[in-house]
Design a protein around this motif. Sequence first.
Motif, PDB file in Angstrom:
ATOM      1  N   ILE A  27       0.849  -1.192   0.000  1.00 18.66           N
ATOM      2  CA  ILE A  27       0.000   0.000   0.000  1.00 18.66           C
ATOM      3  C   ILE A  27       0.882   1.237   0.000  1.00 18.66           C
ATOM      4  CG2 ILE A  27      -1.714   1.320   1.300  1.00 18.66           C
ATOM      5  CD1 ILE A  27      -2.638  -1.326   2.532  1.00 18.66           C
ATOM      6  N   PHE A  28       0.749   2.049  -1.031  1.00 13.17           N
ATOM      7  CA  PHE A  28       1.473   3.311  -1.058  1.00 13.17           C
ATOM      8  C   PHE A  28       0.754   4.331  -0.185  1.00 13.17           C
ATOM      9  CE2 PHE A  28       4.027   1.255  -3.767  1.00 13.17           C
ATOM     10  CZ  PHE A  28       3.949   1.460  -5.136  1.00 13.17           C
ATOM     11  N   SER A  29      -0.527   4.412  -0.368  1.00 10.01           N
ATOM     12  CA  SER A  29      -1.346   5.312   0.433  1.00 10.01           C
ATOM     13  C   SER A  29      -2.798   4.867   0.352  1.00 10.01           C
ATOM     14  CB  SER A  29      -1.217   6.765  -0.051  1.00 10.01           C
ATOM     15  OG  SER A  29      -1.681   6.888  -1.367  1.00 10.01           O
ATOM     16  N   ILE A  30      -3.544   5.168   1.397  1.00 13.12           N
ATOM     17  CA  ILE A  30      -4.965   4.819   1.437  1.00 13.12           C
ATOM     18  C   ILE A  30      -5.781   6.047   1.076  1.00 13.12           C
ATOM     19  CG2 ILE A  30      -6.861   4.204   2.983  1.00 13.12           C
ATOM     20  CD1 ILE A  30      -4.974   2.257   4.336  1.00 13.12           C
ATOM     21  N   ILE A  31      -6.706   5.864   0.166  1.00 11.84           N
ATOM     22  CA  ILE A  31      -7.564   6.964  -0.268  1.00 11.84           C
ATOM     23  C   ILE A  31      -8.794   7.053   0.611  1.00 11.84           C
ATOM     24  CG2 ILE A  31      -8.977   7.811  -2.180  1.00 11.84           C
ATOM     25  CD1 ILE A  31      -6.989   6.369  -4.057  1.00 11.84           C
ATOM     26  N   ALA A  32      -9.395   5.905   0.896  1.00 11.23           N
ATOM     27  CA  ALA A  32     -10.595   5.895   1.733  1.00 11.23           C
ATOM     28  C   ALA A  32     -10.798   4.508   2.319  1.00 11.23           C
ATOM     29  CB  ALA A  32     -11.833   6.292   0.920  1.00 11.23           C
ATOM     30  N   MET A  33     -11.437   4.470   3.464  1.00  9.79           N
ATOM     31  CA  MET A  33     -11.803   3.203   4.091  1.00  9.79           C
ATOM     32  C   MET A  33     -13.273   3.297   4.462  1.00  9.79           C
ATOM     33  SD  MET A  33      -8.400   2.368   6.373  1.00  9.79           S
ATOM     34  CE  MET A  33      -8.548   0.575   6.381  1.00  9.79           C
ATOM     35  N   THR A  51     -11.978   9.391   4.659  1.00  8.34           N
ATOM     36  CA  THR A  51     -11.022   9.582   3.580  1.00  8.34           C
ATOM     37  C   THR A  51      -9.634   9.883   4.124  1.00  8.34           C
ATOM     38  OG1 THR A  51     -11.317  11.969   3.407  1.00  8.34           O
ATOM     39  CG2 THR A  51     -12.896  10.571   2.217  1.00  8.34           C
ATOM     40  N   SER A  52      -8.688   9.983   3.201  1.00  6.36           N
ATOM     41  CA  SER A  52      -7.321  10.315   3.591  1.00  6.36           C
ATOM     42  C   SER A  52      -7.231  11.697   4.221  1.00  6.36           C
ATOM     43  CB  SER A  52      -6.392  10.229   2.386  1.00  6.36           C
ATOM     44  OG  SER A  52      -6.843  11.102   1.371  1.00  6.36           O
ATOM     45  N   GLY A  53      -8.187  12.550   3.917  1.00 11.27           N
ATOM     46  CA  GLY A  53      -8.234  13.880   4.511  1.00 11.27           C
ATOM     47  C   GLY A  53      -9.064  13.929   5.777  1.00 11.27           C
ATOM     48  N   ASP A  54      -9.427  12.755   6.287  1.00  8.79           N
ATOM     49  CA  ASP A  54     -10.218  12.635   7.514  1.00  8.79           C
ATOM     50  C   ASP A  54     -11.639  13.167   7.371  1.00  8.79           C
ATOM     51  OD1 ASP A  54      -7.378  13.093   9.697  1.00  8.79           O
ATOM     52  OD2 ASP A  54      -8.383  11.249   9.083  1.00  8.79           O
ATOM     53  N   ARG A  70      -9.505   6.617  12.039  1.00  4.01           N
ATOM     54  CA  ARG A  70      -8.428   5.822  11.449  1.00  4.01           C
ATOM     55  C   ARG A  70      -7.113   6.145  12.117  1.00  4.01           C
ATOM     56  NH1 ARG A  70      -5.577   8.213   6.771  1.00  4.01           N
ATOM     57  NH2 ARG A  70      -5.809  10.477   6.937  1.00  4.01           N
ATOM     58  N   ASP A  71      -6.196   5.177  11.996  1.00  7.26           N
ATOM     59  CA  ASP A  71      -4.816   5.354  12.433  1.00  7.26           C
ATOM     60  C   ASP A  71      -3.967   5.200  11.181  1.00  7.26           C
ATOM     61  OD1 ASP A  71      -2.178   4.952  13.326  1.00  7.26           O
ATOM     62  OD2 ASP A  71      -2.862   4.153  15.227  1.00  7.26           O
ATOM     63  N   TYR A  93     -18.396  -5.413   7.113  1.00  8.26           N
ATOM     64  CA  TYR A  93     -17.255  -5.554   6.204  1.00  8.26           C
ATOM     65  C   TYR A  93     -16.549  -4.216   6.055  1.00  8.26           C
ATOM     66  CZ  TYR A  93     -19.639  -9.831   4.703  1.00  8.26           C
ATOM     67  OH  TYR A  93     -20.261 -11.053   4.658  1.00  8.26           O
ATOM     68  N   CYS A  94     -15.236  -4.274   5.925  1.00  7.34           N
ATOM     69  CA  CYS A  94     -14.488  -3.059   5.615  1.00  7.34           C
ATOM     70  C   CYS A  94     -13.972  -3.156   4.179  1.00  7.34           C
ATOM     71  CB  CYS A  94     -13.337  -2.844   6.582  1.00  7.34           C
ATOM     72  SG  CYS A  94     -12.145  -4.185   6.653  1.00  7.34           S
ATOM     73  N   GLN A  95     -13.921  -2.018   3.561  1.00 14.67           N
ATOM     74  CA  GLN A  95     -13.360  -1.901   2.219  1.00 14.67           C
ATOM     75  C   GLN A  95     -12.315  -0.801   2.240  1.00 14.67           C
ATOM     76  OE1 GLN A  95     -15.306   0.474  -0.636  1.00 14.67           O
ATOM     77  NE2 GLN A  95     -14.979  -0.944  -2.341  1.00 14.67           N
ATOM     78  N   VAL A  96     -11.228  -1.014   1.525  1.00 14.79           N
ATOM     79  CA  VAL A  96     -10.208   0.021   1.428  1.00 14.79           C
ATOM     80  C   VAL A  96      -9.931   0.315  -0.036  1.00 14.79           C
ATOM     81  CG1 VAL A  96      -8.302  -1.636   1.516  1.00 14.79           C
ATOM     82  CG2 VAL A  96      -7.897   0.735   2.134  1.00 14.79           C
ATOM     83  N   ILE A  97      -9.806   1.570  -0.351  1.00 16.02           N
ATOM     84  CA  ILE A  97      -9.367   2.019  -1.664  1.00 16.02           C
ATOM     85  C   ILE A  97      -7.973   2.593  -1.475  1.00 16.02           C
ATOM     86  CG2 ILE A  97      -9.822   3.551  -3.617  1.00 16.02           C
ATOM     87  CD1 ILE A  97     -12.767   3.490  -2.818  1.00 16.02           C
ATOM     88  N   TYR A  98      -7.021   2.077  -2.251  1.00 16.96           N
ATOM     89  CA  TYR A  98      -5.629   2.429  -1.985  1.00 16.96           C
ATOM     90  C   TYR A  98      -4.835   2.536  -3.282  1.00 16.96           C
ATOM     91  CZ  TYR A  98      -5.066  -2.592  -2.766  1.00 16.96           C
ATOM     92  OH  TYR A  98      -5.084  -3.845  -3.309  1.00 16.96           O
ATOM     93  N   ARG A  99      -3.711   3.187  -3.149  1.00 19.45           N
ATOM     94  CA  ARG A  99      -2.769   3.284  -4.271  1.00 19.45           C
ATOM     95  C   ARG A  99      -1.664   2.252  -4.058  1.00 19.45           C
ATOM     96  NH1 ARG A  99      -3.756   8.746  -2.992  1.00 19.45           N
ATOM     97  NH2 ARG A  99      -4.923   9.857  -4.613  1.00 19.45           N
TER      98      ARG A  99
END
Length: 118
Positions: A27-33, A51-54, A70-71, A93-99
């Motif tokens: 994972i480079f970075s998480i966009i949203a969870m 989101t990544s911007g909280d 999030r942490d 369920y959790c879903q993550v969108i990531y780079r």
Amino acid sequence: VQLQASGGGLVQAGGSLRLSCAASGSIFSIIAMTWYRQAPQKQREYVASITSGDSTDYADSVKGRFTVSRDTAKNTVYLQMNSLKPEDTAVYYCQVIYRTYGGTKSGWGQGTQVTVSS
């Protein structure tokens, strides 16, 4: 990427639970969870996201009762659930969108059961 959800269980109405979902892997970075839930014989429904911007968002049915956070260092998202109701019973369920290598992708956790007794 692997997503490990935990924290579910059996609780009485009015009680609280805290769910966690930890993402690991390339994972480079998480966009949203995002948290979803699916009750028996019902379609999966949206619960909350961050989101990544909280920036956070909630389904109307959980506003004021659930809090998503999030942490970043741990790539982990939490769902604090208070004032639980029997209608909150579902698999969460959790879903993550990531780079990652190759671009933006999404992944799903295995789900954790939440049962609220009346």
